[in-house]
Design an enzyme around this catalytic site. Structure first.
Site, PDB file in Angstrom:
ATOM      1  N   GLY A 163       0.960  -1.233   0.044  1.00 15.69           N
ATOM      2  CA  GLY A 163       0.156  -0.165   0.068  1.00 15.69           C
ATOM      3  C   GLY A 163       0.807   1.225  -0.062  1.00 15.69           C
ATOM      4  N   GLU A 164       1.976   0.986   0.379  1.00 16.91           N
ATOM      5  CA  GLU A 164       3.045   2.300   0.475  1.00 16.91           C
ATOM      6  C   GLU A 164       3.531   2.618  -0.909  1.00 16.91           C
ATOM      7  OE1 GLU A 164       6.946   3.888   2.943  1.00 16.91           O
ATOM      8  OE2 GLU A 164       5.856   1.735   3.471  1.00 16.91           O
TER       9      GLU A 164
END
Length: 1720
Positions: free
Chosen positions: A653-654
């Protein structure tokens, strides 16, 4: 009827049938049939049998005749008239069943012979649609007879038509009976077809189907009354019809031969067929038979995979057809033989068609189909697991584990099906083992065994508390019971397999080759299939099996567990997981290896993989680069490449992590496709756009979706400022929007976390999702892509090395299985047994415990075994009997069964079992009203009131409702299992209800009789050598616990110990010695108990055992009797109880005297015990023991040394101990006499010596070598008996220091008499030992060697009186004189001993020493050499010198004290010593007599006494030396004389120095005057010493001038005379001074009285010196006159107290001085 059809065999059948057809036919409608029939009848009349005919009808030679005969049947069957069809079908049936029709039947046949038969069968098949019951039955019957016939080969197409016809009759039959018959016929056809396929011959044997079993899953509702039996009869009729029943019995027609399919030819091909693929020989019978079978099998599989359409979702006919197909497939699989497991073609058919069918049908919710699938899977597992390893690895979780692990909301029928399936599977022990070996020990396979056991545990425990479930209580109980039953069967199978392997493999020895294993395992293997010969799966697949060693399996299992641990750790903490895997060498420490692991390993969390790949650490970054570089994007378009790339992980998700991954992806894509974009930046930006598009298009949270135009607009100018083609961008957009980019294992069905992780770990996510997502309306068969994907997985798995099927024969594999399953089994059995009162469930649990104990015990798994045994023991509830139920009584029975069945392997677990038996016996006694053991094991002999009440109340225990006595109350209250005794908690009362419950439970225990209880102990005889030792250890431990109970000591186990010892006494010695080692320690421990009654009881038990044991003969040189009787010895030595010690003596006396003939090595322990008794503190014990000893020595002495001569030493030591008895002198004296008796026996050779085994056991541990006399004297080889002589003689030697005179004297006389009487048999070397270890120690206490402190503290050191000393000296001298030749070398030591007596303070000993020395020299003087004389005088010198150190040390005491006067300067001799003394002088406060310190006076008195003794000893030594010199002076040489002179000089010097110590004299004089004792004779000592040396020197000078000259006697003589004169002058105060020190004398005062007295004493010495000088030769005197003259002048001046001086002095001047002066 006989005329119809003519004389041919086919006519006998065709004639009546054709006639019946003619009669039943309608003449107009069926005129052609009638005409054909009549033509056929006419032909039959002229037809004769032609055995050589080759047509399809037996006996018919031409094809035209064949057509003519069979055409009426075809026309009749096609007539659609039931009356016409029926006789035609019946005729067809008979033709086929009686084997009159023969040859191949092919619907496509071109030959005339085969064509007419094919048309006939085709017509038969078609007429099934008439809807007539009888016609349908005849059709199926006829078709079965066609298939059944051994003379007809039905080829594929025809066979398919036959099966299809029966299939249709089943689906659309007019009634249930016909449908059942059709189904049965189909099943029988399958059995026949595939039996022939197996054998590759039409003559193959086959099984007859059971119609009842066919209705197991379906069609039970079709049964109408006797339909089942009717169908079974039809099958039997067709199958067992014999031609003999119809034909006249000639043997020719019973076995007609098919021309095309000869059995001989087929037989030749059978052997090759097993190794051939099966498709190479298209024209042979081998291929035709098997090809037909394969075709039928494929068609059945296809029929089973037909699904209903969405329009007709509830198509029952289709469903019934599917079920029939599955049932037939089940029949085929049940009856299939080895060819299905060895022929690659058949294996592939199963994999490609049957497995696919199972896969597609597994999604259906129809329960009967699920049951069929399970049944087929059972067959696959039982028979084909060796070739379907990977398939079973998928189907097992899919079909079984999925249902088994569903605890909360299961389908009752479905789960019961699974439990029943597991029940059947588990009964085959080899399947259970194979599942574990091939799946749980395989890295790429699911843990089927572990999950099955855990699933059964979950089911057995039921839904967790508080959970929501659809289960009813009844269903839940049923599930629990069945799951426990399955677990029991599993552990039972493990035990059965273990027993089989250990029996075959010789107790667990690993066989290195598999040649013998496969055949050895045939016995006892049970197959659940329908084979006539039950062969195990792996026996028929030896080439596919590797006999894996247990070590390899352990490595594989360990590897798998560690890998799973690493994967689990990675899913939580990826970096830690990778570190763990690298450290454990599961993954290489390179980025490439880690990347490959992340890419290919199942079970990894895809999200975690993405997070790890996006990390910025160096190693993670390298792994990500290696991961991306492992992809090959060559030729892929961009969308396909990114979709392929993202299949294996989920993007993190980063944004930064995504950026790093996409950047590397873009670089790799451009490298693989260099012409795709201008630069990697373009690919990088486009990749980002695609990711955003995918999220936008498929995320339900995004409302405003991105349009294609937006997507194109967003990606303008990204190709180095240029636009990408809109067509390609549009196509990419459409591709992403229509088909979401997702991981390969993504699923929309939410599942539990645990299930997901497990399935993911096993690689089953995709398959299970594919199956379970489908609904019946849209069956799995509709999704061909998914099916293809699963088939690819099958192929992928089968290609791996891990797909190899393994079989083991080493029972050690069970260790790993037990480690997996013992915990769940223990929990399931325990919980069920605890919570359920159902007798059946409890019995199953107890069976499970028994089997589990068996497996764990035999495999040596101590922890697991103890856990199971302890649990069963706790469930007996014997520790709280009031709460017992029937299941607890059953647990007691189980404990007994375990003890009997697995006693050889229980080891430490015996303690729990024996504890239960002890408690059971206690309860039994309570129930019978017997008094407790405590009533007679009380420490007091007085019967207490409580004991009386117990005795009064116990007999009525069962009759009274309540009884408040302590024992019953304690038992009723109960205690914890681990408490040492029942009812340890004795506080509080019990209610009548508790008593009633307790009594009723006692009645329950009556189910178990004493026989079962005692059988365990009697059965101990059958235990092996290791087990009996463990059994005895546990029994001893339990007995100790019983006896040590503070409230209720019991002897049950103690009595059983005696019984067990009796039972096992006949075991081999090695085993019995180990048993007795345990029992011995126990008897000793209990024998030393503080409870006297217990100790007496156990000693009496030991006596009984000993009496029993001594009945057995013991061979020579064994030691077991000694070990057996050792407990008596130890208890005798350590017991504080007089009663016990006395009892032991009596027991030994009884045993020995009654079994004396059998006692061998036991004598050692007997004598050791009697030795301990001899040293006892109680007289009665000593006397009793000596009475026994006396009887042994007097009457049984020969038995002592009959087989073990070393026991003689023990006997001697025992007698010596008796001699030390302080209670009775008679005992001691008798013991000494017995020692003399033993010596006589020893000298006479009374010992039966085994020269090879004589053990040296001398008291000092030394052994001497044999030395024979040179003169050949007949000496005993004493060294062999040294171990017997030395203890005897040494014991007597020690007795000489006994404080009792009679004992000392007697022992001395006996000792030396023995040496004197039997010394002639001693060798010279042995004499050395005797002298050193026996004779010399006798005199050590009186030799003067001991220090003063020892003299003060040791009463024995001075215990000899003059009489004893005299006897000892006399005996020693006599012995030395008698054996001078042998003892000559020890002359010096003997003289030193005798001379040492001179130092003794007692005058008697000194006189004995003098007389002994004089006698010794007198007897041996003429035989002594010069060295020996020197040795004698040297001993005297050393004796005198040895007295000086201790005496000088004594004088130092006087230097440190003052007695009323100041210190006076000491002589120079003491200067060094007095310096230390003056440092801390002890002075009194004044000179008053009344204030003298008492201690100082006592010390001075002691010094005076010692000084007197010392002076007398020194003078005595000089006197002895003088006497010896005077006696033997003619024999003495210069060396001896020199030693004498040194002795005299030493004494003179010592005497002079002592006399010169005037300060000491003053102290002693004052002390003597105070104490009123005489002064020490210091002056006398000095005078005597000077007188002796003066006389010796004068004698030497006058008698032997040459010797005098050699030794310088002259100078010594004049020096001594000068010293004597100086001493005299010193006494007169006129000693000569140096000239410079002379003072002017004005007056000479007269001497005082003291000086006069001393002068008077010295006068005689002076006179002797002057006379010697006067007698010296004048020339000699002249040489010394210058030094003597001044002294003589002074003598003239001094005052003399005697008139003797002047005449002698005057004579000296006249005779000696005068002539010298005159000559001058």
């Amino acid at each position: 009827m006989s005329s119809l059809g003519g004389q041919s065999r086919c006519g006998w059948l065709l004639g009546p049938s054709l006639d019946k057809i003619i009669k039943n036919a309608a003449w107009r409608k069926h005129s052609h049939i009638v005409a054909a029939s009549k033509s056929a009848l006419d032909k039959l009349q002229t037809l004769a049998d032609d055995p050589s005919s080759s047509t399809s009808l037996y006996g018919v030679s031409s094809s035209s005749d064949l057509d003519l005969l069979l055409l009426p049947l075809i026309l009749a069957v096609d007539s659609s008239s039931p009356k016409v069809v029926e006789p035609a079908l019946d005729c067809c049936y008979k033709l086929f069943s009686l084997r009159l029709i023969r040859g191949e039947i092919d619907l496509n046949a071109n030959d005339d012979s085969g064509s007419i038969v094919s048309r006939l069968i085709d017509s038969v098949c078609k007429c099934s649609g008439l809807g007539e019951e009888i016609v349908e039955l005849l059709v199926v019957k006829t078709l079965l007879s066609v298939v059944r016939s051994t003379t007809v080969l039905v080829k594929a197409d025809c066979l398919n038509q036959i099966v299809k016809t029966c299939y249709n009759i089943y689906l659309g039959g007019v009634n249930g009976t016909n449908q059942i018959c059709a189904k049965a016929v189909l099943a029988q056809m399958m059995a026949i077809i595939f039996a022939r396929v197996e054998a590759d011959s039409v003559q193959a044997t086959f099984n007859t189907v059971s119609v009842t079993e066919l209705l197991e899953f379906n069609d039970r509702g079709l049964s109408e009354g006797s339909s089942v039996q009717f169908a079974q009869n039809l099958i039997n009729e067709v199958v067992f019809t014999n031609v003999v029943d119809v034909v006249d019995g000639s043997g020719d027609v019973t076995s007609p031969v098919v021309p095309e399919v000869q059995e001989e030819k087929g037989g030749e091909k059978v052997g090759e067929g097993e190794s051939e693929v099966g498709e190479k020989e298209d024209l042979s019978g081998y291929t035709k038979i098997r090809d037909s079978g394969v075709m039928v099998f494929k068609n059945l599989c296809k029929l089973s995979m037909k699904f209903s359409s969405q329009e007709q979702s509830d198509d029952q006919i289709l469903l019934r057809g599917k079920m029939l197909s599955l049932e037939l497939l089940k029949v085929i699989m049940d009856n299939a033989g080895p060819i299905w497991r060895t022929n690659e073609r058949f294996i592939n058919v199963i994999k490609q068609f049957l497995c696919l069918s199972l896969l597609k049908n597994s999604a259906l919710s129809v329960m009967s189909i699920f049951q069929l699938l399970c049944s087929i899977f059972q067959s696959l597992l039982i028979k084909y697991r060796s070739v379907l390893k990977s398939e079973i690895g998928i189907f097992f979780p899919m079909l079984i584990l999925r249902v088994l692990e569903n605890v909360l909301q299961p389908s009752f029928i479905q789960k019961m099906t699974i439990l029943n399936l597991l029940d059947k599977i588990s009964q085959d022990s080899q399947i259970v083992i194979d599942i574990f070996v091939n799946y749980d020990c395989d890295v790429d396979s699911p843990n089927i065994f572990e999950r099955t056991v855990n699933g059964l545990l979950k089911t057995a425990l039921g839904p967790p508390p508080g959970s929501t479930t659809t289960l009813t209580p009844v269903h839940d109980l049923t599930f629990r019971f069945e799951s426990v039953k399955c677990l029991v069967i599993i552990v039972k199978s493990m035990g059965a397999w273990m027993d089989q392997q250990l029996r075959i493999g010789e107790f667990g020895v690993v066989r290195s080759t598999s040649d013998n294993n496969d055949t050895a395992l045939e016995t006892g293997h049970t197959s659940l299939g329908g084979d006539e010969v039950a062969l195990s799966d792996f026996e028929l697949h030896q080439e596919a099996i590797n006999d894996h060693s247990t070590a390899t399996l352990e490595q594989r299992r360990t590897y798998k567990l560690e890998l799973q641990k690493g994967i689990s750790l990675f899913n939580r903490k990826p970096s830690k997981g990778i570190e763990f895997l690298i450290s454990n060498k599961k993954v290489d420490a390179t980025p490439e290896a880690v990347a490959l692991f992340l890419k290919n390993t199942s079970g990894l969390n895809e999200t975690v993989i993405g997070d790890y790949l996006g990390e910025r650490e160096d190693f993670s970054l390298k792994v990500m680069h290696a991961y991306v570089d492992s992809f090959k994007f060559d030729g892929m378009d961009f969308g396909e490449a990114i979709r392929f790339f993202l299949r294996g992980f989920r993007l993190p998700g980063e944004a930064q992590k995504i950026d790093r991954i996409m950047e590397k992806f873009a670089e790799r894509y451009c490298k693989c496709n260099p012409n795709s974009f201008t630069s990697a930046d373009t690919a990088y930006v486009l990749a980002y756009s695609v990711i955003m598009l995918n999220t936008d298009a498929h995320n339900s949270m995004v409302k405003d979706k991105m349009s294609k135009a937006d997507f194109i607009r967003n990606n303008r100018g990204i190709d180095d400022g240029k636009d990408l083609p809109e067509e390609s961008l549009g196509a990419l957009y459409d591709q992403i929007v229509k088909n979401e980019i997702k991981m390969k294992a993504d699923t929309s069905i939410p599942q539990s976390k645990q299930t997901n992780s497990v399935n993911r770990l096993l690689g089953l996510d995709g398959i299970l999702n594919l199956v379970w997502k489908q609904t019946e309306e849209k069956p799995l068969g509709a999704n061909g892509a998914l099916i293809k994907h699963i088939q690819e997985q099958f192929k992928e798995k089968s290609g791996k090395s891990e797909s190899t099927y393994y079989a083991v024969t080493d029972a050690a594999i069970l260790r790993f299985m037990v480690e997996v399953c013992w915990g769940p089994m223990l929990a399931a059995f325990s919980m069920t047994l605890d919570q359920s009162d159902d007798r059946a469930a409890a019995n199953y649990c107890l069976q499970g415990f028994r089997h589990a104990v068996h497996v764990t015990a035999v495999m040596g798994m101590q922890t697991q075994r103890d856990a199971f045994v302890t649990t069963v023991a706790k469930f007996t509830y014997l520790h709280c009997a009031a709460d017992m139920k029937q299941k607890n009584v059953d647990a007691v029975k189980a404990i007994i069964a375990i003890a009997i069945e697995d006693g050889n392997y229980l080891q430490d677990s015996w303690e729990h079992i024996l504890t239960c038996l002890s408690r059971f016996e206690h309860l039994q006694l309570l129930g019978e009203g017997a008094p407790s053991d405590a009533s007679f094991l009380s420490g007091s002999n007085v019967e207490t009131t409580e004991d009386k009440s117990l005795k009064n109340n116990f007999p009525s225990l069962k009759k009274k409702g309540t009884l408040q006595n302590p024992v019953v109350m304690a038992v009723v209250r109960g205690s914890s299992y681990d408490s040492t005794s029942l009812g340890a908690n004795t506080s509080g009362l019990v209610t009548p209800d508790q008593i009633s419950s307790f009594l009723s439970n006692l009645n329950l225990l009556e189910q178990i009789g004493n026989f079962e209880l005692n059988h365990i102990f009697a059965h101990s005889q059958r235990l092996d050598s290791e087990a009996i030792v463990a059994f005895v250890k546990a029994l001893c431990k339990v007995s100790m616990s019983e006896l040590q109970s503070p409230t209720d000591p019991r002897v049950f186990s103690l009595t059983k110990i005696v019984e067990v010892a009796h039972y096992n006494m006949n075991r081999i010695r090695l085993v019995w010695s180990r048993i007795w080692s345990v029992l011995s320690d126990f008897f000793v421990s209990v024998g030393l108990s503080e409870n006297l009654s217990v100790a007496i009881f156990v000693m009496d038990s030991l006596r009984q055992l000993s009496m029993k044991f001594l009945e057995r003969e013991e061979l020579a040189n064994y030691n077991f009797q000694n070990e057996f009787l050792r407990p008596f010895v130890i208890v005798m030595q350590k017991s504080n109880s007089v009663e016990i010690r006395e009892l032991i003596v009596r027991c030994l006396s009884q045993m020995i005297l009654s079994r004396v003939g059998n006692v061998k090595s036991g004598w050692k322990s007997v004598f050791m015990a009697l030795t301990a008794a001899a040293a006892d503190e109680r007289k009665n014990v000593v006397v009793l023991a000596f009475e026994t000893m006396e009887k042994i020595v007097r009457e049984y002495f020969p038995y002592i040394t009959e087989t073990e001569t070393a026991t003689f030493t023990d006997c001697v030591r025992c007698l010596i101990t008796f001699t030390n008895s302080r209670f009775d002198s008679d005992v001691s004296l008798n013991a000494i006499a017995f020692l003399r008796f033993c010596a006589v026996k020893l000298a006479e050779g009374g010992l039966i010596c085994n020269t090879e085994n004589v053990v040296a056991a001398a008291a000092d541990g030394s052994s001497v070598s044999v030395v024979k006399e040179a003169d050949g004297e007949n000496l005993m080889d004493v060294d062999e008996n040294a171990s017997y002589w030395i203890p005897l003689l040494s014991g007597l030697s020690l007795l000489t220091s006994d404080p009792r005179l009679a004992i000392r004297k007697s022992s001395l006389e006996v000792l030396f008499n023995i040496l004197k009487d039997h010394g002639h048999v001693f060798s010279r070397s042995f004499w050395i030992t005797v002298i050193n270890s026996v004779i010399f120690p006798v005199f050590k206490n009186v030799s003067g060697d001991n220090k003063e402190d020892k003299d003060q503290s040791s009463p024995k050191s001075s215990s000899w009186d003059s009489e004893t000393c005299s006897v000892a000296t006399r005996c020693l001298v006599d012995l030395f004189i008698n054996f001078f030749g042998v003892m000559r070398a020890h002359l010096g030591a003997v003289v030193s001993l005798v001379a040492g007596l001179l130092k003794n303070t007692g005058q008697g000993c000194a006189r004995s020493g003098v007389s002994g020395l004089m006698r010794l020299v007198g007897e041996l003087g003429g035989m002594l050499t010069e060295d020996e004389w020197s040795c004698i005088f040297l001993s005297l010198k050393e004796t005198a010198a040895s007295l000086l150190p201790s005496f000088l040390k004594l004088l130092k005491i006087m230097d440190r004290i003052e007695i009323g006067m100041p210190n006076v300067a000491q002589s120079s001799f003491y200067d060094d010593d007095d310096d230390d003394g003056r440092e801390t002088p002890l002075t009194s406060s004044n000179g008053a007599v009344d204030n003298y310190d008492d201690d100082n006076l006592q010390t001075a008195g002691y010094v005076v006494s010692r000084m007197k003794t010392h002076i007398s000893t020194q003078l005595l030594i000089m006197q002895v030396a003088t006497d010896l010199y005077n006696m033997q002076q003619h024999l003495l040489k210069a060396s001896s004389v020199k030693i004498v002179l040194e002795l005299f000089s030493q004494t003179v010097s010592h005497a002079h120095e002592l006399s010169a110590n005037t300060g000491l004299h003053l102290k002693l004089q004052r002390a003597c005057s105070i104490l009123e004792i005489t002064d020490p004779p210091v002056v006398h000592f000095e005078n005597e010493s000077y007188q002796n040396i003066l006389n010796l020197l004068h004698h030497l000078l006058t008698s032997d001038p040459s010797l005098s000259e050699e030794m310088g006697i002259e100078a010594q003589l004049f020096s001594i005379c000068r010293e004597i004169i100086q001493m005299y002058l010193s006494c007169c105060k006129l000693e000569q001074q140096q000239p410079q020190q002379q003072k002017l004398v004005h007056w000479i005062l007269p001497l005082n009285s003291a000086m006069k007295d001393e002068l008077g004493v010295r006068t005689s010495l002076l006179v002797s010196a002057l006379r010697v000088l006067s007698e010296v030769d004048r020339e000699r005197f002249r040489r010394y006159a210058s030094t003597l003259f001044p002294l003589l002048v002074e003598l003239v001046r001094c005052e003399h107290t005697s008139r003797e001086v002047q005449p002698v002095l005057s004579n000296l001047f006249q005779t000696c001085i005068g002539p010298i002066i005159m000559n001058v």
